[in-house]
Write an enzyme that holds these catalytic residues in place. Structure first.
Site, mmCIF file in Angstrom:
data_model
loop_
_atom_site.group_PDB
_atom_site.id
_atom_site.type_symbol
_atom_site.label_atom_id
_atom_site.label_comp_id
_atom_site.label_asym_id
_atom_site.label_seq_id
_atom_site.Cartn_x
_atom_site.Cartn_y
_atom_site.Cartn_z
ATOM 1 N NE ARG A 66 -3.703 0.240 2.187
ATOM 2 C CZ ARG A 66 -4.256 0.808 3.247
ATOM 3 N NH1 ARG A 66 -4.193 0.200 4.419
ATOM 4 N NH2 ARG A 66 -4.889 1.948 3.145
ATOM 5 C CD GLN A 68 -12.982 7.726 8.046
ATOM 6 O OE1 GLN A 68 -13.377 6.726 8.620
ATOM 7 N NE2 GLN A 68 -13.670 8.296 7.068
ATOM 8 C CG HIS A 102 -8.165 5.915 10.646
ATOM 9 N ND1 HIS A 102 -9.164 5.461 9.815
ATOM 10 C CD2 HIS A 102 -8.772 6.147 11.840
ATOM 11 C CE1 HIS A 102 -10.315 5.430 10.465
ATOM 12 N NE2 HIS A 102 -10.108 5.846 11.692
ATOM 13 N N GLY A 156 -16.751 10.804 0.594
ATOM 14 C CA GLY A 156 -16.210 9.489 0.225
ATOM 15 C C GLY A 156 -15.922 8.563 1.385
ATOM 16 C CG ASN A 176 -20.468 8.220 -0.663
ATOM 17 O OD1 ASN A 176 -20.334 7.427 -1.595
ATOM 18 N ND2 ASN A 176 -20.031 7.959 0.550
ATOM 19 C CG LEU A 177 -19.133 7.110 -6.402
ATOM 20 C CD1 LEU A 177 -18.571 5.720 -6.673
ATOM 21 C CD2 LEU A 177 -19.622 7.738 -7.695
HETATM 22 N N1 APR Z 1 -16.313 9.649 -5.259
HETATM 23 C C1 APR Z 1 -17.038 9.754 -4.094
HETATM 24 N N2 APR Z 1 -17.256 8.712 -3.270
HETATM 25 C C2 APR Z 1 -16.745 7.510 -3.611
HETATM 26 C C3 APR Z 1 -15.996 7.316 -4.808
HETATM 27 C C4 APR Z 1 -15.797 8.462 -5.652
HETATM 28 N N3 APR Z 1 -15.108 8.392 -6.805
HETATM 29 N N4 APR Z 1 -15.636 6.012 -4.884
HETATM 30 C C5 APR Z 1 -16.125 5.415 -3.777
HETATM 31 N N5 APR Z 1 -16.793 6.309 -3.009
HETATM 32 C C6 APR Z 1 -17.429 6.093 -1.695
HETATM 33 C C7 APR Z 1 -18.173 4.788 -1.561
HETATM 34 O O1 APR Z 1 -19.525 4.921 -1.994
HETATM 35 C C8 APR Z 1 -18.074 4.530 -0.060
HETATM 36 O O2 APR Z 1 -19.149 5.141 0.642
HETATM 37 O O3 APR Z 1 -16.382 6.023 -0.755
HETATM 38 C C9 APR Z 1 -16.772 5.217 0.350
HETATM 39 C C10 APR Z 1 -15.630 4.271 0.679
HETATM 40 O O4 APR Z 1 -15.956 3.580 1.837
HETATM 41 P P1 APR Z 1 -14.900 2.607 2.561
HETATM 42 O O5 APR Z 1 -14.253 1.731 1.563
HETATM 43 O O6 APR Z 1 -15.601 1.957 3.690
HETATM 44 O O7 APR Z 1 -13.771 3.627 3.093
HETATM 45 P P2 APR Z 1 -13.771 4.519 4.423
HETATM 46 O O8 APR Z 1 -15.146 4.966 4.770
HETATM 47 O O9 APR Z 1 -12.728 5.546 4.236
HETATM 48 O O10 APR Z 1 -13.290 3.471 5.501
HETATM 49 C C11 APR Z 1 -13.120 3.911 6.825
HETATM 50 O O11 APR Z 1 -12.225 1.801 7.472
HETATM 51 O O12 APR Z 1 -10.896 -0.052 7.156
HETATM 52 C C12 APR Z 1 -10.980 1.172 7.738
HETATM 53 O O13 APR Z 1 -9.188 2.394 8.500
HETATM 54 C C13 APR Z 1 -9.887 2.114 7.327
HETATM 55 O O14 APR Z 1 -9.956 4.506 7.196
HETATM 56 C C14 APR Z 1 -10.628 3.327 6.822
HETATM 57 C C15 APR Z 1 -11.983 3.180 7.488
#
Ligand code: APR
Length: 231
Positions: free
Chosen positions: A59, A91, A108, A174, A200-201
């Site tokens: 990563r 995060q 994080h 996001g 968000n998407l």
């Molecule tokens: N534009 C906007 N939103 C997006 C896009 C985009 N191009 N692509 C994806 N998303 C949104 C998805 O719809 C989803 O709601 O981003 C979000 C990603 O969610 P996660 O994968 O759960 O990531 P995150 O919320 O940052 O995770 C939180 O979980 O595993 C732990 O420590 C890790 O910091 C991380 C925490």
């Protein structure tokens, strides 16, 4: 319309998706390829530090090669040009906010940093960390990635909660709203009387708690939203 002087912005993996970094919980995301309990807990590191280092080394290389996208750049512009106060909390551990010229609070941790599990000293991580690397401060062979794992306390919480309690607007960009304490920030901000917006998407687990929703790819929605705040 209410006056907006103080803004808290929370970003998640979705803001870096268009920079080529996979998210965690979207289809084919990191947690579909790896089990959290194998690579992202203190117990995992005690059990198999080589596996955990391999996961974060890969990563770190990806993040080092990645470039910020229009959403990171827009937030950097907001932070430099907005007349009021912007607290950017992320995060994400990828460093893309800084590459775009912004300053983020890394709740994080950061892939680019190493942490001594014995004395708590932090330093710049090498490109590839190895098992048993010595801490430059105490010499214990206990270097680990400076990442907040599941079961650990996120960083800078006092500062973040203070900012949430005094902000006029809270925006989440996001993030799936599945991981606390970040998932609870919208409620903290609402209790303090702030306006709330989710970018968000798609709907997240916390969408119901936000007043406003801007749906679409961060690289499109964030610059437009920033233009509005700066106009
Ligand atoms: N534009 C906007 N939103 C997006 C896009 C985009 N191009 N692509 C994806 N998303 C949104 C998805 O719809 C989803 O709601 O981003 C979000 C990603 O969610 P996660 O994968 O759960 O990531 P995150 O919320 O940052 O995770 C939180 O979980 O595993 C732990 O420590 C890790 O910091 C991380 C925490």
């Amino acid at each position: 319309m209410r006056r907006i002087d103080r803004i808290v912005i929370l970003t998640g993996a979705g803001i870096s998706a268009e920079s080529g970094l996979g998210t965690f919980r979207d289809e084919g995301g990191l947690w579909a390829q790896h089990r959290i309990e194998d690579v992202a807990t203190p117990e995992a590191f005690m059990r198999d530090p080589a596996l955990v280092h391999r996961f974060y080394n890969a990563r770190r290389i990806q993040a080092t090669d990645a470039q910020p996208n229009a959403a990171h750049q827009a937030l950097a512009r907001l932070q430099s040009d907005f007349a009021g106060d912007i607290t950017l909390v992320t995060q994400n551990v990828d460093g893309l906010h800084e590459k775009a010229g912004a300053q983020a609070i890394h709740m994080h941790g950061e892939l680019s940093r190493a942490l001594c599990a014995t004395c708590g000293h932090r330093w710049d991580a090498p490109a590839e960390m190895e098992v048993g690397e010595a801490c430059p401060a105490c010499s214990a062979p206990s270097a680990r990635p400076d990442i907040v794992w599941f079961g650990e306390m996120p960083y800078h919480m006092d500062r973040i909660i203070d900012a949430l309690h005094t902000c006029d607007l809270f925006a989440a960009i996001g993030t799936s709203g599945q991981v606390y304490p970040a998932a609870g920030f919208v409620e903290e901000a609402r209790m303090a009387g702030a306006a709330t917006v989710e970018l968000n998407l798609r709907d997240s687990d916390m969408s119901h708690a936000f007043e406003d929703h801007i749906t679409g790819r961060a690289s499109k929605t964030v610059p437009t939203w920033v233009d509005r705040l700066l106009s």
